[in-house]
Design a protein around this motif. Sequence first.
Motif, PDB file in Angstrom:
ATOM      1  N   LEU A   1       1.022  -1.062  -0.016  1.00 18.64           N
ATOM      2  CA  LEU A   1       0.032  -0.025  -0.112  1.00 18.64           C
ATOM      3  C   LEU A   1       0.924   1.549   0.186  1.00 18.64           C
ATOM      4  O   LEU A   1       1.634   1.407   0.718  1.00 18.64           O
ATOM      5  CB  LEU A   1      -1.044  -0.076   1.184  1.00 18.64           C
ATOM      6  N   GLY A   2       1.015   1.983  -1.071  1.00 19.26           N
ATOM      7  CA  GLY A   2       1.482   3.252  -1.249  1.00 19.26           C
ATOM      8  C   GLY A   2       0.974   4.416  -0.522  1.00 19.26           C
ATOM      9  O   GLY A   2      -0.061   4.822  -1.017  1.00 19.26           O
ATOM     10  N   PHE A   3       1.532   5.345   0.107  1.00 25.36           N
ATOM     11  CA  PHE A   3       1.017   6.509   0.490  1.00 25.36           C
ATOM     12  C   PHE A   3       1.692   7.852  -0.008  1.00 25.36           C
ATOM     13  O   PHE A   3       2.828   7.768  -0.258  1.00 25.36           O
ATOM     14  CB  PHE A   3       1.371   6.653   2.093  1.00 25.36           C
ATOM     15  N   TYR A   4       0.916   8.294  -0.484  1.00 22.52           N
ATOM     16  CA  TYR A   4       1.357   9.709  -1.356  1.00 22.52           C
ATOM     17  C   TYR A   4       1.831  10.956  -0.470  1.00 22.52           C
ATOM     18  O   TYR A   4       1.282  10.859   0.572  1.00 22.52           O
ATOM     19  CB  TYR A   4       0.250  10.279  -2.293  1.00 22.52           C
ATOM     20  N   HIS A   5       2.712  11.515  -1.158  1.00 22.29           N
ATOM     21  CA  HIS A   5       3.653  12.865  -0.650  1.00 22.29           C
ATOM     22  C   HIS A   5       3.733  12.634   0.896  1.00 22.29           C
ATOM     23  O   HIS A   5       3.722  13.583   1.990  1.00 22.29           O
ATOM     24  CB  HIS A   5       2.178  13.880  -0.227  1.00 22.29           C
ATOM     25  N   GLY A   6       4.644  11.622   1.293  1.00 20.21           N
ATOM     26  CA  GLY A   6       5.365  11.286   2.408  1.00 20.21           C
ATOM     27  C   GLY A   6       4.509  11.102   3.474  1.00 20.21           C
ATOM     28  O   GLY A   6       3.298  10.289   3.374  1.00 20.21           O
ATOM     29  N   TYR A   7       4.674  11.577   4.744  1.00 25.10           N
ATOM     30  CA  TYR A   7       3.759  11.249   5.954  1.00 25.10           C
ATOM     31  C   TYR A   7       2.527  12.100   5.836  1.00 25.10           C
ATOM     32  O   TYR A   7       1.666  11.707   6.359  1.00 25.10           O
ATOM     33  CB  TYR A   7       4.500  11.714   7.281  1.00 25.10           C
TER      34      TYR A   7
END
Length: 334
Positions: A36-42
């Motif tokens: 699961l990739g999270f966008y724009h870092g934290y």
Amino acid sequence: MIKRIGILTSGGDAPGMNAAIRSVVLSASHFDIEVLGFYHGYNGLIADNSKIITSEDVDSIIQLGGTILKSARCAQMLEETGLIQAATTLLKNKVDALIVIGGDGSFNGLLSLQQHWSGKIIGIPGTIDNDLDGTDHTIGFSTAVNTALDAIDKIRDTADAFERVFIIELMGRHSGHITFNVGIACAAEQVLSFENFTKGSEQQTLQDLAKDIKAAKANHHHSYIIVVAEHLWQGGVNKLAEDLSKVSNIDCTACVLGYIQRGGSPDAKDRITATKMGVAAVQGLLDGKSGYMVGEQNNSIAYLPLNLAVKHTKTVSDSLVRAQDNILALTAKR
């Protein structure tokens, strides 16, 4: 049992981040683990801005600079409310482990997250600065050096044509790894970095530079290149050029390479390093490792506790510093 791995890229982008993402996704897929990739870092972790990344999504990204997951700084990760929200997102999405690709700030955020979330964590060193302990090179460093080298080789052509002095600022934050490696590779007449410059010695440095430049001109050197680490000289290289002109009436051209060093297609070394580290990150999680950074030491994969990786004890090779200061610099020959 790990069924789902979260991944994000944080802080300054570095060539090779996409190669690392690809490696993690393909490795996880081999073990039937979702990514699961999270966008724009934290920021994406806190806001739950995410997407399942498949093998098809990373099919043609190894050659791309930047990061398909985007990146950002995140002040909220310095506050407990932000950490709690990040942990809530991970729990909501049933993430068993989190891989973060970034530098020391990103890893400090990862360590802080452990206060509110019990999943496994692994860091992959992605920063052009090469300032993380526990690894010979960070992802992006090699490409940044080559990018800067290519730019300075072009500047040298102009410097030779006009018989000019150029003062060139290189990135690295508070690390001289880029400056020394580029300085030696481009045959700079002088390298000024944290390893060979002492605050308070500005006037002596100006006098030494002026004397050396004049001697070089007398010996018919057509150009003179000084590479300088960013944050070294108060006011930057524009101020250094101004100060040198005042002291010696030498006309200098200042050039800040800036963000060009962070972009571009990663070179072979960064692609290979990122790929090996991505595989090692997934394998480490499966082996029960947590709280570690994946590194490479003497061409072998190594794991270092994250809290040690961010200590900034790694220094520029003494052999590089000695070679430049005692042999290669023009002042050393006089």
